[in-house]
Design an enzyme around this catalytic site. Structure first.
Site, mmCIF file in Angstrom:
data_model
loop_
_atom_site.group_PDB
_atom_site.id
_atom_site.type_symbol
_atom_site.label_atom_id
_atom_site.label_comp_id
_atom_site.label_asym_id
_atom_site.label_seq_id
_atom_site.Cartn_x
_atom_site.Cartn_y
_atom_site.Cartn_z
ATOM 1 N N ASP A 222 1.096 -1.567 0.446
ATOM 2 C CA ASP A 222 0.161 0.513 0.376
ATOM 3 C C ASP A 222 0.598 1.439 0.000
ATOM 4 O OD1 ASP A 222 -1.658 1.324 0.396
ATOM 5 O OD2 ASP A 222 -2.366 1.429 2.040
ATOM 6 N N LEU B 268 7.231 -3.191 4.173
ATOM 7 C CA LEU B 268 8.379 -3.878 3.170
ATOM 8 C C LEU B 268 9.153 -2.371 2.693
ATOM 9 C CD1 LEU B 268 6.464 -5.933 0.120
ATOM 10 C CD2 LEU B 268 8.047 -6.490 2.801
ATOM 11 N N LYS C 249 -1.790 -1.445 -4.276
ATOM 12 C CA LYS C 249 -2.354 -0.540 -4.633
ATOM 13 C C LYS C 249 -1.806 0.743 -4.779
ATOM 14 C CE LYS C 249 -5.133 -0.806 -0.519
ATOM 15 N NZ LYS C 249 -5.861 0.360 0.855
HETATM 16 P P1 5GP Z 1 1.417 -0.547 3.977
HETATM 17 O O1 5GP Z 1 2.599 -0.216 4.842
HETATM 18 O O2 5GP Z 1 2.442 -0.763 2.393
HETATM 19 O O3 5GP Z 1 0.862 1.090 3.823
HETATM 20 O O4 5GP Z 1 0.864 -1.413 4.641
HETATM 21 C C1 5GP Z 1 0.260 -3.314 4.264
HETATM 22 C C2 5GP Z 1 0.065 -3.273 5.432
HETATM 23 O O5 5GP Z 1 -0.859 -2.219 5.769
HETATM 24 C C3 5GP Z 1 -0.558 -4.945 4.977
HETATM 25 O O6 5GP Z 1 0.599 -5.627 4.689
HETATM 26 C C4 5GP Z 1 -1.730 -5.004 4.893
HETATM 27 O O7 5GP Z 1 -1.411 -5.736 6.307
HETATM 28 C C5 5GP Z 1 -2.637 -2.972 5.611
HETATM 29 N N1 5GP Z 1 -3.304 -2.838 4.693
HETATM 30 C C6 5GP Z 1 -2.671 -1.977 3.649
HETATM 31 N N2 5GP Z 1 -3.957 -1.925 2.739
HETATM 32 C C7 5GP Z 1 -5.120 -2.416 3.306
HETATM 33 C C8 5GP Z 1 -6.440 -3.259 2.956
HETATM 34 O O8 5GP Z 1 -6.611 -2.424 1.580
HETATM 35 N N3 5GP Z 1 -6.767 -3.736 3.789
HETATM 36 C C9 5GP Z 1 -6.063 -4.602 4.010
HETATM 37 N N4 5GP Z 1 -7.465 -5.469 4.802
HETATM 38 N N5 5GP Z 1 -4.928 -4.484 4.873
HETATM 39 C C10 5GP Z 1 -4.483 -3.225 4.499
#
Ligand code: 5GP
Ligand code: MG
Ligand code: MG
Length: 174
Positions: free
Chosen positions: A95, A100, A123
């Site tokens: 996202d 990561l 996303k």
């Molecule tokens: P990032 O650090 O890339 O913003 O988010 C990663 C983590 O946030 C993902 O591993 C996931 O657990 C959670 N996450 C991000 N977007 C979503 C979403 O649309 N739905 C859900 N259920 N979890 C999300």
């Protein structure tokens, strides 16, 4: 709730992801690190399609309260020894990318020979970091999704399909 990817689409996407990973690593032994909890379903499906000798470990991150991002915590107590190993991180969704990006920096300190990552979902237009996963099964629109391992307040991980959460699905005051 609106279905975004049904079981057949998910299966095809995971199959293609596995093909790309198999093609990239060939016969080299691989260590998979599944990022809990969201990647449990992807991890279970993906590892059974890998053809090289494979070790599987986990670490846990969490950053969400309902549909809002909070501070990222990383629990690496259950990490495998990955020194001088080819390592592939598995996560459910890329996202903003902070998870990561930070996990990669932390895992790199354990001394793997190589370190890449594979995600089910990316996303579109949300990324806030330079880092990108090497393997992505699906690009999806900017909506909060659940199912196939992804949760809303720890529910819905068991759905066999991926769905967009709608306003009527949100818990009041959450
Ligand atoms: P990032 O650090 O890339 O913003 O988010 C990663 C983590 O946030 C993902 O591993 C996931 O657990 C959670 N996450 C991000 N977007 C979503 C979403 O649309 N739905 C859900 N259920 N979890 C999300
Ligand atoms: Mg996650
Ligand atoms: Mg979550």
């Amino acid at each position: 709730m609106k279905t975004l990817l049904d079981e057949n689409q998910l299966n095809d996407g995971v199959e293609k992801l596995a093909d790309a990973i198999n093609a990239h690593y060939g016969d080299k032994p691989l260590t998979i690190i599944c990022i809990l909890t969201g990647s449990i379903v992807l991890g279970a499906d993906l590892i059974r399609k890998l053809r090289m000798p494979t070790r599987v470990g986990v670490l846990q991150t969490s950053s969400y309260e309902g549909t809002e991002r909070g501070d990222l915590t990383i629990n690496a107590e259950m990490m495998l020894d990955i020194k001088d190993r080819e390592v592939l991180l598995i996560d459910d969704i890329f996202d903003t990318g902070h998870t990561l990006d930070k996990v990669t920096a932390l895992v790199a300190d354990y001394g793997p020979t190589s370190l890449q990552s594979a995600v089910l979902l990316c996303k579109t237009g949300r990324q806030e970091v330079e880092y990108r996963p090497e393997f992505i099964a699906f690009d999806i629109p900017d909506e909060f999704v659940v199912g196939y391992g992804l949760d809303y307040n720890d529910e819905y991980r068991n759905l066999p399909y991926l769905a967009c959460l709608e306003d009527s699905d949100l818990e009041p005051n959450a």
